[in-house]
Scaffold this motif. Sequence first.
Motif, PDB file in Angstrom:
ATOM      1  N   ARG A 208       1.076   9.511  -5.582  1.00  0.00           N
ATOM      2  CA  ARG A 208       0.478   8.748  -4.113  1.00  0.00           C
ATOM      3  C   ARG A 208      -1.220   9.173  -5.286  1.00  0.00           C
ATOM      4  NH1 ARG A 208       4.663  13.494  -1.785  1.00  0.00           N
ATOM      5  NH2 ARG A 208       4.999  13.583  -3.840  1.00  0.00           N
ATOM      6  N   GLU A 283      -0.764  -6.408  -6.052  1.00  0.00           N
ATOM      7  CA  GLU A 283      -0.408  -6.498  -4.468  1.00  0.00           C
ATOM      8  C   GLU A 283       0.778  -6.054  -4.298  1.00  0.00           C
ATOM      9  OE1 GLU A 283      -1.429 -10.298  -3.505  1.00  0.00           O
ATOM     10  OE2 GLU A 283      -3.183 -10.540  -3.587  1.00  0.00           O
ATOM     11  N   ASP A 286       1.948  -1.628  -3.310  1.00  0.00           N
ATOM     12  CA  ASP A 286       1.649  -0.587  -1.691  1.00  0.00           C
ATOM     13  C   ASP A 286       3.077  -0.812  -1.071  1.00  0.00           C
ATOM     14  OD1 ASP A 286      -1.143   0.730  -1.582  1.00  0.00           O
ATOM     15  OD2 ASP A 286      -1.254  -1.157  -0.863  1.00  0.00           O
ATOM     16  N   ARG A 289       5.402   1.742  -2.863  1.00  0.00           N
ATOM     17  CA  ARG A 289       5.739   3.068  -2.407  1.00  0.00           C
ATOM     18  C   ARG A 289       5.923   3.242  -0.899  1.00  0.00           C
ATOM     19  NH1 ARG A 289      -0.444   2.823  -3.788  1.00  0.00           N
ATOM     20  NH2 ARG A 289      -0.924   4.199  -5.807  1.00  0.00           N
ATOM     21  N   GLU A 290       5.340   2.276   0.239  1.00  0.00           N
ATOM     22  CA  GLU A 290       6.150   2.141   1.549  1.00  0.00           C
ATOM     23  C   GLU A 290       7.829   2.502   1.456  1.00  0.00           C
ATOM     24  OE1 GLU A 290       4.730  -0.890   3.561  1.00  0.00           O
ATOM     25  OE2 GLU A 290       2.508  -0.103   3.807  1.00  0.00           O
TER      26      GLU A 290
END
Length: 375
Positions: A208, A283, A286, A289-290
């Motif tokens: 994070r 790419e 993210d 992570r979501e």
Amino acid sequence: MSGASIADLLRADLRGMTAYGAPQLEVPVALNTNENSYPVPAVVVDAIVAAVAEVAPSLNRYPDREFTRLREALAEYLSRGGTPISAEQVWAANGSNEVLQHLLQAFGGHGRTAMGFTPAYSMHSIITATTGTRWVDGLRAKGGEAPFALDVEAAVAQVREHQPHVVFLCSPNNPTGTALGLDVVEAVHDAAENAIIVVDEAYEEFARAGTPSALTLLAGRPRIVVTRTMSKAFAFAGGRLGYLAADPAVTDALRLVRLPYHLSAPTQAIALATLRHAPAMLETVDVIREQRDRIVEETRRLGFAPVPSDANFVLVGGFADSDEAWRALLEKGVLVRDNGLPHYLRVTAGTPDETTAFLDALSEIAPQHRQESTS
């Protein structure tokens, strides 16, 4: 006469050990080995094919033993984080496990001790044993508001007690996903005056925002080593490329134990091609992570106890019997990881569809497999 059996000839310290091996099963949804679920982008595939075609005619010659261009590219990539890293500080091998093996061959061995704070990456102890090094299990916190945490006081006390020659710190930690404060790294470094401190940052790209890297501690601390891998965020698990950053004296020491020409010409070529396309390869970070955060939120809603994660996976607690729950999920086509921690299973954050499949399967089995205390 048949002579001694193979079991009798095996090194005494290896007898009874079990080889590492996560299940490799054909299932619709494989979320057990923390691989990146997204395939290599087409533009990178084209670059890799071109790179291999370029080196193929010269495969009659040995590759660059010093993998100079690759070390330069890795140093450039690491330096983008804001901490200048030179090629002389970089080492690489066939996966981070071989990097760890080189470190233990150089700084471990007979009569020496390595320690880590379990639960952590299981290969730390396995590779330690294969190099004839004594292993010590350090302990993390159990339960509480921050399960599996490692604080300064506990870490320093254990290091001073065992006086290891190599200390493994994992951040984000596998299998818990928890990041480690740099105050712990600094304190362990200062307390273990005769040890190499290995900070395993295999999952650092998924951390994070605001989570610091131990790369910032390298200057003036020649005994700290930071290991990384291209297997996870770079979606390069099949490419087998791990690396580290450390004082140049460390990389010089590793030259004493590596096998000659240990990185093949194709390996160097495809790793270089991949690094040239780092933005494209990263790419998916993210969205992964979501999905990780979605797993934390939704498993908690279902009455389980997920550990907040800075990696591309989540350790989910609250199972009545983790082995039975693992099998129940497998019957529904979802393969996750049972790391042997009672009441916990680890699940990789995959694509949105894979995450949905996992959560749907978990929702179906929850009434039968959830601990009553977490519901």
